[in-house]
Every structure is written in structure tokens, then in C-alpha cells.
Design an enzyme around this catalytic site. Structure first.
Site, mmCIF file in Angstrom:
data_model
loop_
_atom_site.group_PDB
_atom_site.id
_atom_site.type_symbol
_atom_site.label_atom_id
_atom_site.label_comp_id
_atom_site.label_asym_id
_atom_site.label_seq_id
_atom_site.Cartn_x
_atom_site.Cartn_y
_atom_site.Cartn_z
ATOM 1 C CG HIS A 91 -71.732 3.438 -12.556
ATOM 2 N ND1 HIS A 91 -70.924 3.058 -13.604
ATOM 3 C CD2 HIS A 91 -72.888 2.737 -12.695
ATOM 4 C CE1 HIS A 91 -71.566 2.162 -14.351
ATOM 5 N NE2 HIS A 91 -72.752 1.945 -13.815
ATOM 6 C CG LEU B 94 -65.990 1.526 -19.563
ATOM 7 C CD1 LEU B 94 -66.758 2.216 -18.438
ATOM 8 C CD2 LEU B 94 -66.467 0.096 -19.749
ATOM 9 C CB ALA C 90 -69.810 7.676 -20.950
ATOM 10 C CG ASP D 57 -74.616 4.937 -15.174
ATOM 11 O OD1 ASP D 57 -75.371 5.671 -14.526
ATOM 12 O OD2 ASP D 57 -74.996 3.877 -15.699
#
Length: 374
Positions: A96, A240, A268, A270
Site C-alpha cells: 500500500h 479501490l 480503503a 490502507d
């Protein structure tokens, strides 16, 4: 090849890179697997279970990092771990990086080759290594959202499914991908009033058919998102864009306009989160209240159910780990375009275009580097 499995160090992260069955597969293939002591304790596997599978137990993370060529982890390495990585070594884990410039720079400086689970992508665009964790996070989002709605936890005191004569909670899900669909399944099963918002009309048609028309589907537009969010009891952010930072779909003004005690769950987070008011939280301190709205933004949600999550993740990652161990990193990347799309860092540079763009760092694709150096 020597494959290393260190113990995870992120807050309340009890998952582990390989279960003993995965170790057994690698050892059977002729590889050496070195597992840090107590790495699997959080999912019920002691050192004896790993020894029985053929692993050697290391006394420390430093020993694992120092003696292995391929490091298999779950979550992104902490900065102290990055200092133990070295050129010629490969790291295979969730990264990430688009939301973490400090980590990206630390990996660049280490000289490691880093492959991110979340950007390994199949020819049809699906994300086979992210999918199992998206499934877990989607299901969990409804559990934690329902808990946060309880008055004792800062919520408005609404039961997700209501009761006869009392309306159920309104659940709005931003994103109709894997995690959003799993969240919808759970919320629908608990008899909530569910709306999914997505920008893809074909996907909305699929969801409408999947749920037999029993939940609402709306095309994503700023006005639509605002209307639905402001009126919601629980909003789940499940957006995403592979490898890239998540767009901020819910503004601070929208949050201010929500009812006191409403809940936001940002799956979301991350990748930076899809609510402007989001900030990363931990399992030790998972929520905060801002503008009278409860925010749940834990960056490793599946870590709360580590046994389920580890088995699901290993099922997906093990074939790729075996390929990396059998062929070496560059040969494995050359053989498998899906795995190659997971490459994020190589030879001191960002090798993934979306990550480089969002971090404002130079992009150097794999074909431009010196293969003999890896």
C-alpha cells in the site's frame, strides 16, 4: 531458495505469512524455510508445528532477514524492518505504498525488490491476492459498523436490521467490488436497508441481478453520494483503484451534515481512505468521533480474525511464493504477467506507474533495469 517468515510487528497483527501446510509444500520442493519464533502463535500454531512441517526456527527477526533471500510477510514492513532488508532480496507482502511515502522511500533505500500482494492482477483485472482480504474486510465492515452504532460505543443507538414496526438502519456502500459486495451481503442478511453506489453501470446491473433487485443500486455522482451519505446511518467506504491512492468521495462538509451518531467504516484506509475525515487507527484504538460521527479506520481490519485471514491469504499466495522460490524473482516475473504487475520497487526505484504517480517519485519499469543485478 531460503524463504523467511518473520513475525508481524504491526499493532495487533496476528496473521503470519505462511501456515505450516505452506511451509511443508516449500520444503517438499527442496527449499529451506526459516520462521521466526512464535510467528504463528496468534493463529494457534506454535514453533513445534512449524518444525514438524520442516521449518527451521529463528530466534529473532534479524536472523530471518539476514539469512533468507525471499521474505514472505502479511502487512507492510515497519521502518525498523526496512532497515534489515538488503539489495538482492525479495519482499512479498501487502505494501500500500501510494498512501505511505516514508515506507516507499525506505524500500527504495534498502535496494530490495518488493512485490505487493494488492497489485498482483489477473488478465481480467481481478486482484487474486487482495480478494480474500477484501472478502474478510467487507464482511467485518458490517460487524464493526453495527457495533459502532450502539449507543455505548458512540453511535446513535440504531439496530441494523430494525424490528417489526421500526425501520432498519440505512447502509450506504461506496464501491461495488469484492469488499463492497461482501459488505452488502452481510448487511442485506441482517435486514438493513442497503444501497450500493458504483461508477460502473455493468457492475450495478450485476449487483441488481445478484441480489434479485432487493437492494438499491445507484450510479456514482457527487450529488448522489452527498444525498445518500447525509441520510445514512452507516457508510462503508469500499473504493479501490489498484496501486493508487483512493479518491476522497466523502467531503468534510458531507460528514458535518450527517446525523449525530452515524458511523463511517473506511475499508480503503490502507490506500489513504475515501473519506476526507479519515485517519488511520489501530485495533487498540479503532474509532474516533469527529463532527459527532463515529469513524472506524483500522488499517489492518482482517488482522482481527487472523486465523481465518491467514488461511485465506495463504491459499491465494502460496502458488506465487512457490514460483518465486523455484525460478528466482526475475524469472518468475517474466513467466507470469499477473505477478509482474505486483512489482512495486526494484533496484532503488518505483517500478509501478500508479504508485510512482501518486507519490510524485520517478517511475522506472522493470524492462529498463539491469537484470544481472537482481
Amino acid at each position: 531458495m531460503r524463504v523467511g517468515v518473520p513475525k508481524e510487528t504491526k499493532n495487533n497483527e496476528f496473521r503470519v505469512g505462511l501456515v505450516p501446510a505452506g511451509v511443508r509444500e516449500l520444503v517438499r520442493d527442496g527449499h529451506e524455510v526459516i520462521v521466526e519464533t512464535m510467528a504463528g502463535a496468534g493463529i494457534g500454531f506454535d514453533d513445534a508445528a512449524y518444525r514438524a512441517a520442516g521449518a527451521r526456527i529463528a530466534a529473532s527477526a534479524a536472523e530471518v532477514f539476514e539469512t533468507t533471500e525471499l521474505i514472505v510477510k502479511v502487512k507492510d514492513p515497519q521502518l525498523a524492518e526496512c532497515r534489515m532488508l538488503r539489495p538482492g532480496q525479495t519482499l512479498f507482502a501487502f505494501l500500500h505504498l501510494a498512501a505511505d511515502q516514508a515506507l516507499a522511500k525506505a524500500l527504495i533505500e534498502s535496494g530490495v525488490t518488493a512485490i505487493a500482494y494488492e497489485t498482483v492482477s489477473a488478465p481480467d483485472g481481478t486482484l487474486p491476492l487482495l480478494m480474500p482480504m477484501s472478502e474478510v474486510a467487507g464482511r467485518m465492515a458490517v460487524q464493526v459498523g453495527a457495533s459502532c452504532l450502539q449507543k455505548a460505543n458512540g453511535g446513535c443507538g440504531v439496530l441494523l436490521g430494525g424490528v417489526p414496526g421500526v425501520a432498519p438502519a440505512k447502509v450506504v456502500i461506496l464501491g461495488g467490488g469484492v469488499s463492497g459486495t461482501c459488505a452488502a451481503e452481510m448487511a442485506f442478511g441482517m435486514r438493513a436497508d442497503v444501497t450500493i453506489i458504483d461508477r460502473s453501470l455493468p457492475r450495478l446491473r450485476q449487483l441488481d441481478a445478484l441480489f434479485g433487485g432487493h437492494l438499491k443500486t445507484l450510479a456514482a455522482a457527487a450529488d448522489t453520494i452527498e444525498q445518500q451519505v447525509v441520510d445514512a446511518d452507516l457508510v462503508i467506504g469500499a473504493v479501490l483503484i489498484p496501486g493508487a491512492a483512493t479518491p476522497k468521495l466523502v467531503t468534510r462538509e458531507m460528514v458535518r451534515a450527517m446525523r449525530a451518531g452515524s458511523v463511517l467504516v473506511d475499508i480503503a484506509i490502507d490506500q489513504g481512505g475515501c473519506f476526507e475525515t479519515s485517519r488511520p487507527t489501530t485495533h487498540d484504538d479503532p474509532t474516533f468521533v469527529l463532527d459527532d460521527v463515529v469513524h472506524y479506520c483500522v488499517t489492518n481490519m482482517p488482522g482481527a480474525v487472523p486465523r481465518t485471514s491467514t488461511f485465506a491469504l495463504t491459499n491465494a499466495t502460496l502458488p506465487y511464493v512457490k514460483a518465486l522460490a523455484a525460478h528466482g524473482t526475475l524469472e518468475a516475473l517474466a513467466r507470469d504477467a499477473s505477478l509482474a504487475r505486483g512489482l512495486n520497487v526494484h533496484q532503488g526505484a518505483i517500478a509501478h506507474q500508479a504508485v510512482a504517480r501518486d507519490l510524485g517519485l520517478p517511475y522506472r519499469p522493470l524492462e529498463t533495469v539491469d537484470a544481472s543485478a537482481a
